[in-house]
Design a protein around this motif. Structure first.
Motif, short mmCIF file in Angstrom:
data_model
loop_
_atom_site.label_atom_id
_atom_site.label_comp_id
_atom_site.label_asym_id
_atom_site.label_seq_id
_atom_site.Cartn_x
_atom_site.Cartn_y
_atom_site.Cartn_z
N UNK A 45 0.83 -1.21 0.00
CA UNK A 45 0.00 0.00 0.00
C UNK A 45 0.86 1.26 0.00
N UNK A 46 1.93 1.25 0.76
CA UNK A 46 2.80 2.43 0.81
C UNK A 46 3.48 2.66 -0.54
N UNK A 47 3.91 1.60 -1.19
CA UNK A 47 4.51 1.74 -2.52
C UNK A 47 3.46 2.25 -3.52
N UNK A 48 2.25 1.74 -3.41
CA UNK A 48 1.15 2.16 -4.28
C UNK A 48 0.88 3.65 -4.13
N UNK A 92 -3.40 11.42 -0.55
CA UNK A 92 -3.68 11.75 0.85
C UNK A 92 -4.87 10.94 1.36
N UNK A 93 -5.93 10.85 0.55
CA UNK A 93 -7.11 10.08 0.96
C UNK A 93 -6.77 8.59 1.10
N UNK A 94 -5.96 8.07 0.17
CA UNK A 94 -5.56 6.66 0.26
C UNK A 94 -4.73 6.41 1.52
N UNK A 95 -3.85 7.34 1.84
CA UNK A 95 -3.01 7.18 3.04
C UNK A 95 -3.88 7.22 4.31
#
Length: 498
Positions: free
Chosen positions: A99-102, A116-119
């Motif tokens: 997820x962080x790489x994505x 930002x929303x994904x994080x």
């Protein structure tokens, strides 16, 4: 056919030999290095190894490689593909790492706000699960449903967060799994058993022209700060209201090159990556707002940004937060209830509402002025647009609010998304006015009380209908509740409805 053999190459500087597994495939050879070494005494003249421990280890490794290749069809593979397949780590994949790489890739591609929303979504999921190293196997359908249930009291996150996580999961399945080669690092897809709830309808934040006049024409609360937040909140809200409802992020990101001859041109941050025309918009700065506009212009020649906001706030989110704090301080000083406080978006919604209700703009004109695509995303990408209709509408709104004392019609307007009352309710105490129409002519009429429901009114009107109406013809029954002033129309066919 692929063959394997344990072998060595050249000796190392210390005289020992590193052991390799030689792979021959399609008449080409390559090597996989092992962590074993042998001395010259355990190598025959033919290159065979005689160390029993090393031979046992290499035999086990060759069996594993053979077993994996037997499960797939590698006939058409190149030898480098065989090597990649055999060396592919088949251990359980980590969702958090992926997820962080994505998200990092998303930011690198220029989608900072979406990233930002994904994080936020991933961080919330990790907090709920109690670990920052979530494995894909941890995300079962039951675990995800429990997480979504924890979001049930939120307005928007209950839909946005699960949608973001699902997108990451779907992309990971494509990238980490390779069914053709038998590499399945993500064993299941839990989203087939998960229903993502819809977010709540957007709260209508618009206020009337009278409320705007009250907000912008009252003394600011006293403060000891050099740059008072109420002043910032009032001024930026005024900029939004008088520049087509522009967002704070777009004000923050405006550059000097974007302002020419009294006109700003910008690409809306929220939708520039998803629209063919990159959400480009031009808006004229009206004389009414010019002084406030000039107040925040950057005087630094080396500064590429149009306003001084960059030198005061680290990012657009910080800028937006301070603007909203300033607006709330004014609302508190006005004696408003906390739940009724305005925010920056209040004035964007107000621009749209006054444009439609009080300045006779249609929905397309409102959408165009607010830089919405309005369903013409592709068409806008082809045209060299003339933005003057949006400028003229913006000027009308300014004139209505600040250069007239007319009352807004907002109180009489129903929100477009508000559901209409589905049932026409009546009781025996209510006065009902009913008419029956056939081919446009009134063929029955009554005004009376004592009806318990609609069918009783229609039955009474049917008694007045001409007997020569053919079977199957439709009659319209128009009923009005004289107490509530609500009117409805029902249709009935002769032979079925009456």
């Amino acid at each position: 056919m692929t063959t394997f053999k344990a072998t060595v190459k050249k000796p190392r500087s210390d005289g020992f030999y590193t052991v390799y597994i030689r792979i021959t495939h399609q008449r080409k050879s390559s090597y996989i290095k092992t962590n074993k070494i042998v001395d010259a005494a355990h190598i025959t003249k033919g290159g065979d190894l005689t160390d029993p421990v090393v031979n046992e280890y290499c035999a086990m490794l060759i069996r594993q490689y053979t077993d994996r290749l037997n499960r797939v069809n590698a006939t058409c593979w190149e030898i480098k593909e065989v090597i990649e397949f055999l060396l592919k780590d088949d251990e359980e994949a980590c969702f958090s790492d992926y997820a962080r790489k994505f998200i990092d890739r998303m930011e690198a591609d220029g989608h900072e706000r979406n990233a930002k929303n994904y994080r936020l979504a991933v961080n919330h999921l990790e907090r709920f699960m109690g670990t920052t190293r979530l494995l894909f196997s941890n995300l079962s359908s039951s675990a995800i449903n429990l997480w979504i249930e924890s979001l049930s009291k939120t307005n928007r996150a209950k839909e946005m967060y699960p949608t973001c996580v699902r997108q990451i999961f779907k992309k990971a399945i494509v990238e980490l799994n390779d069914e053709e080669r038998g590499v399945i690092r993500i064993k299941f897809n839990p989203w087939l058993k998960v229903a993502i709830p819809k977010s709540d309808n957007t709260m209508k934040r618009a206020i009337s022209a009278e409320a705007c006049r009250e907000f912008f024409n009252r003394p600011l609360p006293k403060t000891k700060m050099l740059s008072p937040l109420p002043e910032l909140g009032r001024d930026v809200a005024l900029l939004s209201l008088c520049i087509g409802g522009i967002n704070t992020v777009d004000l923050y990101e405006l550059k000097k090159k974007d302002y020419n001859n009294g006109i700003i041109g910008y690409k809306r941050a929220k939708t520039r990556h998803s629209r063919r025309d990159e959400a480009y918009m031009e808006m004229r700065i009206e004389p009414f707002i010019q002084e406030t506009f000039n107040k925040y212009l950057s005087k630094d020649e080396d500064d590429e940004y149009l306003f001084v906001f960059h030198s005061r706030y680290s990012n657009s989110d910080s800028f937006n937060a301070n603007v909203n704090i300033g607006i709330r301080k004014i609302c508190a000083d006005m004696g408003m209830k906390k739940e009724d406080y305005y925010c920056y978006y209040t004035f964007r919604h107000t621009w749209a509402t006054i444009a439609q209700n009080d300045c006779d703009a249609n929905l397309y004109e409102v959408a165009f002025g607010m830089n919405h695509s309005h369903g013409f995303n592709v068409t806008r990408g082809y045209l060299k647009l003339d933005f003057t209709p949006a400028w003229e509408l913006n000027a009308k709104i300014i004139d209505f609010i600040f250069f007239s004392n007319k009352k807004s019609k907002q109180g009489k307007a129903r929100d477009l998304e508000a559901p209409e009352e589905k049932l026409f309710r009546i009781s025996k105490k209510m006065m009902i006015y009913g008419r029956a129409y056939f081919k446009g002519d009134v063929v029955g009429e009554l005004t009376d009380i004592g009806f318990s429901n609609v069918d009783e009114v229609i039955s009474e009107l049917v008694k007045q209908l001409p007997k020569d109406i053919p079977i199957g013809c439709t009659v319209q029954f128009r009923l009005k509740n004289c107490d509530s002033q609500r009117e409805v129309v029902y249709e009935r066919s002769k032979g079925k409805g009456f």
